[in-house]
Design a protein around this motif. Structure first.
Motif: not given
Length: 440
Positions: A122-126, A296-297, A399-407, A412-413
């Protein structure tokens, strides 16, 4: 006024006004509960119980974040990034050409699709792959809204269509809940029913890639603290083998036990036991991982409380009953209204898997009454569920894409992930889901 509509609208408006989505979910849930007739005591109890149900998901993402950071300590992300950089070219001029951009997009799309069916992480790779690639994407002047759209497509379309990995769980959820609602189906027919809605998502992706976000977009060059350690040393053959073993072990546990918590723990244990990641680093990597995935959590916890309040009001059923009164005998109008009801429900809940049991019990008898075939009913229910994953602020697929792209704090989410994915996937899903309901 229907409490579900009010709650979802308040949540969406607050989110679009850049209010944190956790706060927006709490305020929207509070308003919806009060309008739905719940007392303050009932609201607190229902929200707390619902939020508690999301604790396992939050813990899963926290541990997956730790596992991702642990893998980044091994040097595997450096290897992946170096390979991608080598493919797209090392000089600035070649990086500004179209071909390298296409290769980056295709690589991310391919890995995203694999994460649902073939290697179900799932999103763990992001957080593992995307932050180290941000500098490369900046040099390519790639619009991160495009990358968010690509990742969300890969996180959603494969499991909607294909009955493998998370897709098997999704298809079984549809089949089981339709049977409980009075319509037994053969789960093997679900891909046939979902082919047309998925084609809508493909068209939306093509529009995003070649029309909406094809122009260059510039970003500032910023240091990404969570990946400072990535790339300090090249990965050794032994560490590479152990890292692959850890990933396989985590996948095996997740596949057979269906627990992301235990999968992450097993993966971490393999890395620690073989010394690829030092035990003395565990506190730091877990802290980094939890920081990366904490948002995300907390959103998933809040969305579970929000969903519990909407369910408790009973206004989901009232919403459908109200729509059925408008429908009359028109199947065309019925299909579009059912999808819009699904959109309202799933935008609030943010989970296709959690939405299916709520809408199946109402959609199945309504569809039977209006003369929809079993394939058309599957398309309506499956598409309504997919709407939640493809554009909701509370969905892990946004939320997953935002977590990686907003590093680096430049994505913005709501405006850079949710709005683009809503436009390119939710709108086509409604159109093509409607077509599927009428032709199947």
């Amino acid at each position: 006024m229907n409490a579900v509509i009010i709650a979802v609208l308040i949540m969406l408006v607050l989110s679009l006004l850049r209010i944190n989505v956790v706060i927006a979910l709490v305020i929207g849930g509070l308003a919806g509960g009060l309008i739905g007739g719940l007392t303050i005591d009932e609201l607190v109890t229902v929200f707390s119980e619902g939020a508690g149900a999301g604790a396992n998901i939050a813990l899963s993402y926290a541990l997956l974040g730790g596992f991702a950071v642990a893998i980044s300590y091994t040097g595997l992300p450096k290897l992946l990034v170096d390979k991608i950089v080598k493919i797209v070219g090392k000089n600035d001029e070649s990086r500004k050409q179209a071909l390298p951009k296409v290769l980056i997009v295709l690589a991310i799309l391919f890995i995203s699709c694999l994460s649902q069916n073939v290697v179900p992480v799932h999103i763990a790779f992001i957080p593992l792959l995307i932050p180290p690639l941000l500098l490369v994407m900046n040099e390519l002047e790639l619009d991160r809204r495009l990358i968010a759209t690509v990742i969300t497509f890969g996180l959603t379309a494969p499991y909607i269509l294909l009955p493998y990995g998370f897709g098997q769980i999704f298809h079984n959820t549809i089949a089981e809940n339709m049977e409980l609602s009075g319509l037994a189906i053969d789960a093997s027919t679900i891909p046939q029913a979902m082919l047309i809605p998925t084609a809508g998502m493909v068209i939306g992706l093509v529009i995003a890639v070649f029309v909406t976000y094809r122009k260059p977009r510039q970003y500032e060059e910023k240091v990404i603290s969570s990946t400072d350690h990535v790339g300090e040393t090249a990965i050794s053959t032994k560490d590479l083998a152990v890292t692959v073993l850890a990933i396989i072990a985590a996948l095996a546990v997740q596949t057979f036990i269906e627990s992301m918590v235990f999968a992450a723990v097993v993966g971490l244990a393999v890395l620690f036991i073989f010394g690829t990641v030092k035990v003395k680093d565990q506190d730091q990597l877990m802290t980094d991982g939890m920081k990366m995935m904490a948002f995300i959590g907390f959103v998933m916890i809040a969305s579970n409380g929000f969903a519990a309040i909407l369910t408790e009001t009973g206004d989901v059923e009232n919403l459908v009953n109200g729509a059925s009164n408008i429908i009359g005998d028109s199947r065309s109008l019925a299909a579009i209204l059912m999808l819009l009801v699904g959109l309202v429900v799933t935008m609030g809940i943010g989970s296709s898997f959690a939405t299916i049991p709520i809408i199946a019990v109402i959609f199945v008898p309504l569809a039977a009454q209006l003369g929809f075939s079993s394939l058309a009913t599957i398309a309506l229910i499956g598409t309504a569920g997919a709407l939640g994953d493809a554009g909701s602020p509370a969905s892990d697929s946004t939320l997953g894409p935002t977590a990686g792209l907003n590093a680096d704090g430049q994505h913005n989410h709501i405006w850079d992930t949710c709005v683009p994915t809503f436009m390119h996937f939710n709108i086509p899903l409604i159109i093509f889901g409607w077509i599927a309901a009428l032709v199947l």
